[in-house]
Design a protein around this motif. Structure first.
Motif, PDB file in Angstrom:
ATOM      1  N   GLY A   1      -3.064  -4.861  12.161  1.00  0.00           N
ATOM      2  CA  GLY A   1      -2.003  -4.306  11.326  1.00  0.00           C
ATOM      3  C   GLY A   1      -1.127  -5.364  10.697  1.00  0.00           C
ATOM      4  N   SER A   2       0.161  -5.100  10.650  1.00  0.00           N
ATOM      5  CA  SER A   2       1.110  -5.920   9.899  1.00  0.00           C
ATOM      6  C   SER A   2       1.258  -7.320  10.489  1.00  0.00           C
ATOM      7  N   ALA A   3       1.233  -8.301   9.608  1.00  0.00           N
ATOM      8  CA  ALA A   3       1.377  -9.701  10.013  1.00  0.00           C
ATOM      9  C   ALA A   3       2.788 -10.221   9.777  1.00  0.00           C
ATOM     10  N   VAL A   4       3.583  -9.458   9.013  1.00  0.00           N
ATOM     11  CA  VAL A   4       4.947  -9.885   8.666  1.00  0.00           C
ATOM     12  C   VAL A   4       5.857  -8.658   8.677  1.00  0.00           C
ATOM     13  N   PRO A   5       7.172  -8.863   8.778  1.00  0.00           N
ATOM     14  CA  PRO A   5       8.105  -7.729   8.718  1.00  0.00           C
ATOM     15  C   PRO A   5       8.197  -7.156   7.314  1.00  0.00           C
TER      16      PRO A   5
END
Length: 329
Positions: free
Chosen positions: A67-71
Motif C-alpha cells: 500500500g501507501s509508501a508516503v503520507p
C-alpha cells in the motif's frame, strides 16, 4: 464462536508481528488479507516483514498487498523503534523473491474490493499510520459504512506523545489521514491509544516467560527483540517509564486483542474525538471531546481499562506456532 472476517492493515514492526501472530491463533478468525503501509519502516520492508511472519507461522496462503509508501501530505519518514528494517535489524536471510509473493493489486484497491464483497461482515484492524484507510474512503465514500467495525492502535487520550511532545507515533506519521478516518469512518470504531497500552502494561518477568517458550514463533520473537532498545527494560527507564512506570508493552497487540475477544477491554470512554492538524506542538494529537463541545454526531470507543490476565493468555498462545504440524513418521 461465529467466524469473524478480518483485514489487517499494518506497518509491520515487532509489535505488529506479535499482533499478527495473535490473529493467526484466533480460531474464529478468517484473515482475508494483510495490507501494508509505511511507518515503522519503508513499505517495501513492511511487505517483507509480513511475509516473514507468515512464513514462520506457516500461513503463507494469506494474501499480502503493498500500500501507501508516503503520507497524504508532507515528507515520508520512518520510526526507529524497531530498527531500520522494523524487525530489529537481526534478520540476515532476506528473501530475494519477496516481490513475487506480493499481490499485484494495490492494498487500497484490495481493501475496497474485499469490503464490498463482504459488506457489514469485515472487521478492519489498523496497526500503523492510517493512510491506506484515508485513501479508501476518498476512492469509495461508502467504504466505512460497508465495514462491520474498525479497530485502531493509535492516538492518545492525555496529550502524552512518544515521537513528539503531544502525539502518538501512528497518528504523528500521517496526521491528515488520522483526521480523515476519525471524521469520515462512522462505523463502530474502537481505539487502543498510547496511554491505554502503557497503563495496562505487563511485568517484564512475563516478557521473559513469553519469549522463552519452545516454539518457532517464540524463538523468532526472541531473536527480533534481542537487540532492540524498545524491548530493553533499561532503555525504557528514560522513556516510557517516565510517564507510566515500568512494564512490557506490545502496543499493537492491545488493538488486536480487543478484536479477538471484546471482553479483554473492561472499560471504554464513548465520546467524539478530533485530531489536531495545526498546532506547532500538538499536531497529530487526538483530543477526546467528552462534553461534546464540537457537536459531532459520531462517537468512538476509546479503550481505558484492560483485563491483563486475558491479554497475557492471548499473547502466550500467539507464540505457540506454527499449528497443525504433522508428527514425523
Amino acid at each position: 464462536m461465529a467466524e469473524k472476517l478480518v483485514i489487517i492493515d499494518t506497518d509491520c514492526g515487532i509489535d505488529d508481528a506479535q499482533a499478527i501472530m495473535m490473529a493467526l491463533t484466533a480460531p474464529h478468525f478468517q484473515i482475508l488479507g494483510i495490507t501494508c503501509v509505511f511507518g515503522n519502516t519503508t513499505v517495501e520492508n513492511v511487505c517483507q516483514n509480513v511475509l516473514k511472519v507468515l512464513s514462520v507461522c506457516e500461513r503463507e496462503e494469506i494474501p499480502v498487498f503493498r500500500g501507501s509508501a508516503v503520507p497524504l501530505v508532507g515528507i515520508s519518514s520512518s520510526g526507529d523503534h524497531f530498527g531500520g528494517d522494523g524487525l530489529g535489524d537481526v534478520i540476515k536471510d532476506k528473501d530475494p523473491q519477496w516481490e513475487d509473493k506480493i499481490s499485484m493489486e494495490h492494498a487500497v484497491n484490495a481493501m475496497i474490493r474485499l469490503v464490498s464483497e463482504n459488506q457489514n461482515q469485515i472487521s478492519l484492524v489498523a496497526l500503523g499510520p492510517l493512510t491506506n484507510l484515508a485513501l479508501a474512503v476518498r476512492l469509495d465514500p461508502c467504504f466505512p459504512q460497508k465495514l462491520k467495525e474498525l479497530y485502531i492502535m493509535g492516538g492518545n487520550m492525555e496529550g502524552i506523545g512518544n515521537v513528539s511532545l503531544c502525539a502518538e507515533f501512528n497518528f504523528a506519521m500521517d496526521p491528515e489521514s488520522a483526521y480523515v478516518v476519525l471524521e469520515d469512518f462512522l462505523c463502530p470504531t474502537y481505539i487502543a491509544s498510547l496511554e491505554y497500552s502503557c497503563r495496562n502494561s505487563l511485568p517484564w518477568e512475563f516478557f521473559e516467560e513469553l519469549m522463552n517458550q519452545d516454539a518457532p514463533a517464540a524463538r523468532f520473537m526472541k531473536t527480533i527483540t534481542s537487540k532492540c532498545w524498545a524491548y530493553s527494560k533499561e532503555a525504557m527507564k528514560k522513556r516510557r517509564d517516565v510517564h507510566f512506570g515500568p512494564g512490557f508493552v506490545s502496543y499493537d497487540s492491545y488493538a488486536m486483542a480487543a478484536c479477538v475477544d471484546g471482553s479483554v477491554v473492561t472499560e471504554s470512554i464513548q465520546c467524539p474525538v478530533h485530531v489536531e492538524l495545526q498546532g506547532s506542538i500538538s499536531r497529530g494529537m487526538m483530543v477526546l471531546d467528552r462534553t461534546n463541545k464540537l457537536k459531532k454526531s459520531h462517537c468512538v470507543y476509546v479503550m481505558s481499562k484492560c483485563d491483563t490476565t486475558k491479554l497475557s493468555q492471548l499473547l502466550m498462545e500467539s507464540l505457540r506456532q506454527p499449528r497443525n504440524k504433522q508428527p514425523e513418521k
